[in-house]
Design an enzyme around this catalytic site. Structure first.
Site, mmCIF file in Angstrom:
data_model
loop_
_atom_site.group_PDB
_atom_site.id
_atom_site.type_symbol
_atom_site.label_atom_id
_atom_site.label_comp_id
_atom_site.label_asym_id
_atom_site.label_seq_id
_atom_site.Cartn_x
_atom_site.Cartn_y
_atom_site.Cartn_z
ATOM 1 N N ASN A 80 -0.337 17.596 16.295
ATOM 2 C CA ASN A 80 0.153 18.481 15.242
ATOM 3 C C ASN A 80 -0.438 17.983 13.927
ATOM 4 O O ASN A 80 0.005 16.974 13.397
ATOM 5 C CB ASN A 80 1.690 18.429 15.217
ATOM 6 C CG ASN A 80 2.269 19.253 14.083
ATOM 7 O OD1 ASN A 80 1.563 20.024 13.432
ATOM 8 N ND2 ASN A 80 3.567 19.086 13.837
ATOM 9 N N LYS A 82 -0.254 19.401 11.131
ATOM 10 C CA LYS A 82 0.587 19.795 9.984
ATOM 11 C C LYS A 82 -0.277 20.348 8.850
ATOM 12 O O LYS A 82 -1.278 21.005 9.105
ATOM 13 C CB LYS A 82 1.448 18.612 9.528
ATOM 14 C CG LYS A 82 2.206 17.958 10.672
ATOM 15 C CD LYS A 82 3.287 17.034 10.194
ATOM 16 C CE LYS A 82 3.876 16.297 11.376
ATOM 17 N NZ LYS A 82 5.115 15.645 11.086
ATOM 18 N N HIS A 94 9.605 23.540 15.133
ATOM 19 C CA HIS A 94 9.392 22.161 14.677
ATOM 20 C C HIS A 94 10.504 21.788 13.691
ATOM 21 O O HIS A 94 10.949 22.619 12.904
ATOM 22 C CB HIS A 94 8.007 22.024 14.030
ATOM 23 C CG HIS A 94 7.651 20.582 13.788
ATOM 24 N ND1 HIS A 94 8.111 19.891 12.701
ATOM 25 C CD2 HIS A 94 6.931 19.716 14.533
ATOM 26 C CE1 HIS A 94 7.669 18.635 12.776
ATOM 27 N NE2 HIS A 94 6.953 18.507 13.886
ATOM 28 N N GLU A 119 10.491 20.306 11.003
ATOM 29 C CA GLU A 119 10.190 20.569 9.587
ATOM 30 C C GLU A 119 10.419 22.045 9.264
ATOM 31 O O GLU A 119 10.835 22.390 8.161
ATOM 32 C CB GLU A 119 8.749 20.125 9.271
ATOM 33 C CG GLU A 119 8.674 18.606 9.205
ATOM 34 C CD GLU A 119 7.347 18.005 9.617
ATOM 35 O OE1 GLU A 119 6.332 18.723 9.648
ATOM 36 O OE2 GLU A 119 7.332 16.791 9.915
ATOM 37 N N GLU A 123 11.737 15.991 20.130
ATOM 38 C CA GLU A 123 11.327 15.170 18.990
ATOM 39 C C GLU A 123 12.566 14.778 18.190
ATOM 40 O O GLU A 123 13.056 15.587 17.372
ATOM 41 C CB GLU A 123 10.383 15.953 18.085
ATOM 42 C CG GLU A 123 9.119 16.419 18.769
ATOM 43 C CD GLU A 123 8.008 16.666 17.753
ATOM 44 O OE1 GLU A 123 6.984 15.989 17.854
ATOM 45 O OE2 GLU A 123 8.179 17.513 16.866
ATOM 46 N N GLY A 176 7.555 10.702 11.841
ATOM 47 C CA GLY A 176 6.909 10.230 10.619
ATOM 48 C C GLY A 176 7.587 9.019 10.015
ATOM 49 O O GLY A 176 7.335 8.657 8.870
ATOM 50 N N SER A 229 6.526 9.464 16.158
ATOM 51 C CA SER A 229 5.836 8.186 15.925
ATOM 52 C C SER A 229 5.118 7.653 17.164
ATOM 53 O O SER A 229 5.097 6.448 17.399
ATOM 54 C CB SER A 229 6.804 7.148 15.349
ATOM 55 O OG SER A 229 7.268 7.579 14.082
HETATM 56 C C1 PEP Z 1 5.512 15.692 14.694
HETATM 57 O O1 PEP Z 1 5.610 16.037 13.534
HETATM 58 O O2 PEP Z 1 5.505 16.551 15.590
HETATM 59 C C2 PEP Z 1 5.427 14.262 14.971
HETATM 60 C C3 PEP Z 1 5.733 13.836 16.160
HETATM 61 O O3 PEP Z 1 5.037 13.457 13.928
HETATM 62 P P1 PEP Z 1 4.767 11.858 13.981
HETATM 63 O O4 PEP Z 1 3.957 11.585 15.216
HETATM 64 O O5 PEP Z 1 4.010 11.572 12.722
HETATM 65 O O6 PEP Z 1 6.099 11.197 14.039
#
Ligand code: PEP
Length: 250
Positions: free
Chosen positions: A8, A10, A96, A98, A169, A175, A214
């Site tokens: 992703n 973003k 997602h 976000e 997630e 993040g 992460s």
């Molecule tokens: C994501 O935003 O889908 C995600 C998993 O981000 P990160 O790997 O940076 O935690």
């Protein structure tokens, strides 16, 4: 089914940067294991460029990071499944965290997008996950149940297991550098599996469940081998082609 190793990106990368990342990743994965596939969820402006890079490259697919639940019309700023397909996408993300937290998307709205995108021929990865407060407050199951069941409420009961995937997630791991531990991932993926089988008795066992939060080159191999982990969704670490390559090969 292949493990889905998804990136992703973003709101990162200009068109030139995206082309460069896609080309580097493809070149570095010329011998991709048979049991892996790569999906890049790129920003809209870079989709057509990435599609050109991926054309004819087996094992690489492209997706949008969001979609709207209408085909066309007065929906300023939105994008339809047909537009994503036109730009070369076969996949899309819905729900997602976000989108849920920053743009106030409800589980009902996410459910409409999910069902509409599937009907319009896109493969959907529906993201679900709890906040730390929800987990610590004992609400993990009710939160995931609400997000998953409403997220697939209008999805055809006979949806193919290759068209729908769930990305678990935990919001507190996105993040932040905090990864859910193997026990938390095992327990939660088993719970997501149970919910999937309740909703889709036929395909619930084989619909893929991705872990995201992460994921990095140094933890990917432990995560990807856990039961009910059928792929990963990677944010930050996917921006660098070399680190995404290591994750794909983990
Ligand atoms: C994501 O935003 O889908 C995600 C998993 O981000 P990160 O790997 O940076 O935690």
């Amino acid at each position: 089914m292949k493990k889905m190793m998804a990136a992703n990106w973003k709101m990162h990368k200009t068109r030139a940067e995206a082309r460069e990342s896609a080309a580097t990743l493809i070149a570095s994965l010329s011998s991709m294991p048979d049991d892996r596939e790569v999906v890049i969820f790129a920003p809209y402006t870079a989709l057509a460029d990435c599609a050109n890079e991926f054309a004819g490259k087996e094992g690489f697919s492209l997706g949008g990071q969001n979609v709207y639940s209408e085909d066309h019309g007065a929906f300023t700023g939105e994008i339809s499944p047909a537009m994503l397909r036109d730009a070369g996408c076969t996949h899309v993300l819905t729900g997602h965290s976000e989108r849920r937290a920053l743009f106030h998307e409800s589980s009902e709205a996410i459910g409409k997008k999910t069902a509409f995108a599937l009907k319009q021929g896109l493969k959907v990865t529906l993201c679900i996950g709890e906040t730390l407060e929800e987990r610590e407050g004992g609400h993990l199951e009710s939160v995931l149940r609400e997000q998953l069941i409403k997220g697939v409420a209008d999805v055809d009961d006979a949806v193919s297991d290759s068209d729908l995937a769930i990305a678990y997630e935990p919001v507190w791991a996105i993040g932040t550098g905090k990864v859910a531990g193997p026990v938390e991932i095992l327990e939660t993926h088993a719970l997501v599996r149970k919910l999937l089988v309740e909703r889709f008795p036929e395909q619930g066992r084989s619909i893929r469940i991705l872990y995201g939060g992460s994921v990095k080159p140094d933890n990917a191999s432990e995560i990807i081998t856990l039961d009910n982990v059928d792929g990963v969704l990677v944010g930050g670490a996917s921006l660098d082609a070399a680190s995404m390559r290591q994750i794909v090969l983990a």
